[in-house]
Design a protein around this motif. Sequence first.
Motif, short mmCIF file in Angstrom:
data_model
loop_
_atom_site.label_atom_id
_atom_site.label_comp_id
_atom_site.label_asym_id
_atom_site.label_seq_id
_atom_site.Cartn_x
_atom_site.Cartn_y
_atom_site.Cartn_z
N UNK A 14 3.76 5.71 8.98
CA UNK A 14 2.49 5.40 8.94
C UNK A 14 2.04 6.01 7.47
N UNK A 15 0.81 5.74 7.09
CA UNK A 15 0.18 6.13 5.65
C UNK A 15 0.22 5.17 4.60
N UNK A 16 -0.37 5.48 3.41
CA UNK A 16 -0.59 4.68 2.23
C UNK A 16 -0.15 5.46 1.03
N UNK A 17 0.16 4.82 0.01
CA UNK A 17 0.61 5.44 -1.19
C UNK A 17 -0.30 6.36 -1.82
N UNK A 18 -1.62 6.15 -1.69
CA UNK A 18 -2.77 7.01 -2.13
C UNK A 18 -3.72 7.48 -1.21
N UNK A 115 -8.09 -8.96 3.19
CA UNK A 115 -8.69 -7.99 2.06
C UNK A 115 -8.96 -6.59 2.49
N UNK A 116 -8.48 -6.16 3.52
CA UNK A 116 -8.79 -4.92 4.20
C UNK A 116 -7.68 -3.85 3.85
N UNK A 117 -6.62 -4.34 3.37
CA UNK A 117 -5.49 -3.47 3.07
C UNK A 117 -5.74 -2.57 2.01
N UNK A 118 -5.25 -1.32 1.99
CA UNK A 118 -5.33 -0.37 0.91
C UNK A 118 -4.53 -0.74 -0.19
N UNK A 119 -5.03 -1.00 -1.29
CA UNK A 119 -4.38 -1.65 -2.60
C UNK A 119 -4.00 -0.78 -3.47
N UNK A 120 -4.45 0.63 -3.27
CA UNK A 120 -3.97 1.46 -4.24
C UNK A 120 -2.63 1.94 -4.29
N UNK A 121 -2.02 1.86 -5.57
CA UNK A 121 -0.47 1.99 -5.46
C UNK A 121 0.51 1.17 -4.59
N UNK A 122 -0.13 -0.01 -4.10
CA UNK A 122 0.70 -0.97 -3.36
C UNK A 122 0.60 -0.30 -1.81
N UNK A 123 -0.31 0.69 -1.61
CA UNK A 123 -0.97 0.81 -0.18
C UNK A 123 0.39 1.22 0.70
N UNK A 124 0.36 0.87 1.74
CA UNK A 124 1.44 0.78 2.75
C UNK A 124 2.90 0.10 2.48
N UNK A 125 2.70 -0.74 1.52
CA UNK A 125 3.97 -1.61 0.87
C UNK A 125 4.74 -0.75 -0.20
N UNK A 126 4.14 0.40 -0.72
CA UNK A 126 4.70 1.29 -1.58
C UNK A 126 6.03 1.86 -1.22
N UNK A 128 6.64 4.78 -1.87
CA UNK A 128 6.13 6.09 -1.34
C UNK A 128 6.61 6.40 -0.32
N UNK A 129 6.45 5.27 0.54
CA UNK A 129 6.49 5.23 1.96
C UNK A 129 7.99 5.46 2.53
#
Length: 365
Positions: A14-18, A115-126, A128-129
């Motif tokens: 779970x979580x997003x890049x930013x 359009x509801x996904x967190x786009x910052x830093x790739x969000x959940x696709x980053x 970073x996860x």
Amino acid sequence: MKNVLGNSITVTLFGESHGEQIGAVIDGIAPGITVDLDFMRKQLDLRKPHGRISTQRVEADEPNIVSGVFEGKTTGTPICILFENNNTKSKDYSKTKDLMRPGHADYTALEKYHGFADYRGGGHFSGRITTPIVAAGAIFIDALKRKGIHIGTHMKQCGTIRDIPFANYREEIAKVNDLTFPVLDEKAAKEMYAYMEAAANEGDSVGGILETAVTGLPAGVGEPWFDSMESMLAHGIFSIPAVKGVEFGKGFAFAEMKGSEANDSFRMKEGKVVTRTNHNGGINGGITNGMPILFHTVIKPTPSIYKEQDTVNMGTGENVSFRIQGRHDPAIIHRARVVVDSVTAIVLADMLALRYGTDWLYGEA
């Protein structure tokens, strides 16, 4: 959005890049398994960026285990591991949020999540996860090692530069697991590093091939069809960002071989069945045969490059050219190796639990 890997033992991301935090929940793990935080930190350090061949975004990545571990041992209840995101520069992304970055998941995420996904830093696709994946994997890598099962990955190829392949599995696994830059041959390591630096100086990126070996796995693990050892490992490995290919043993090289060359002859050695060669990567009919598992993973060049590229602006519906801003890796293959090791360990622990029961992972070999 499905974020769960495994059947008997599961890992949920779970979580997003930013976002404020990222993390993982491990469920189905047996009680009494040692959780070595020092080893977990060592594994996390292997994932961290290093020097000019990596992003300049560096996070502390101190794991915060909030449940499921007591006095250094698993309790058998779900383990939750959290990481804080502190070194973020979200404004780098807000200025270009309508521009679909080539090679990224921006457009596909827009279509799937409206359009509801967190786009910052790739969000959940980053990538970073992958941090909580490495933390979770560290628990299983250590537990498997205590059962005599060892996992290691090195950079077999970067561009046209090649490392020596695994041969003395146990020795070379131990060697590569202590290397920040996982290349067995020193000359090849210097050439690969220089190749990555050159790409960084050009504002470009590179990919490569990882080679993973697993020793000590007993024969008889895996299913003949949809839960074969290959299919389950491939499912996990293909879930890692930037992975575009997986092959087992000789893989695509089988196309150039005859059956007399491809088959692994069986022999008895010290009262144990072994194969003279290991072209099939330790797996027959989807089931382990007791020989080392061997597979290769293709990592594509990092899609974030500093060269001008063509794309579309979804806000205006226009074709445009743009240049990516922010902090990005010219190569991620050296950092991806510990992620591959971690996913491999999670999949193997799950399959061993299905074969022998959830308590099998508890205790020494």
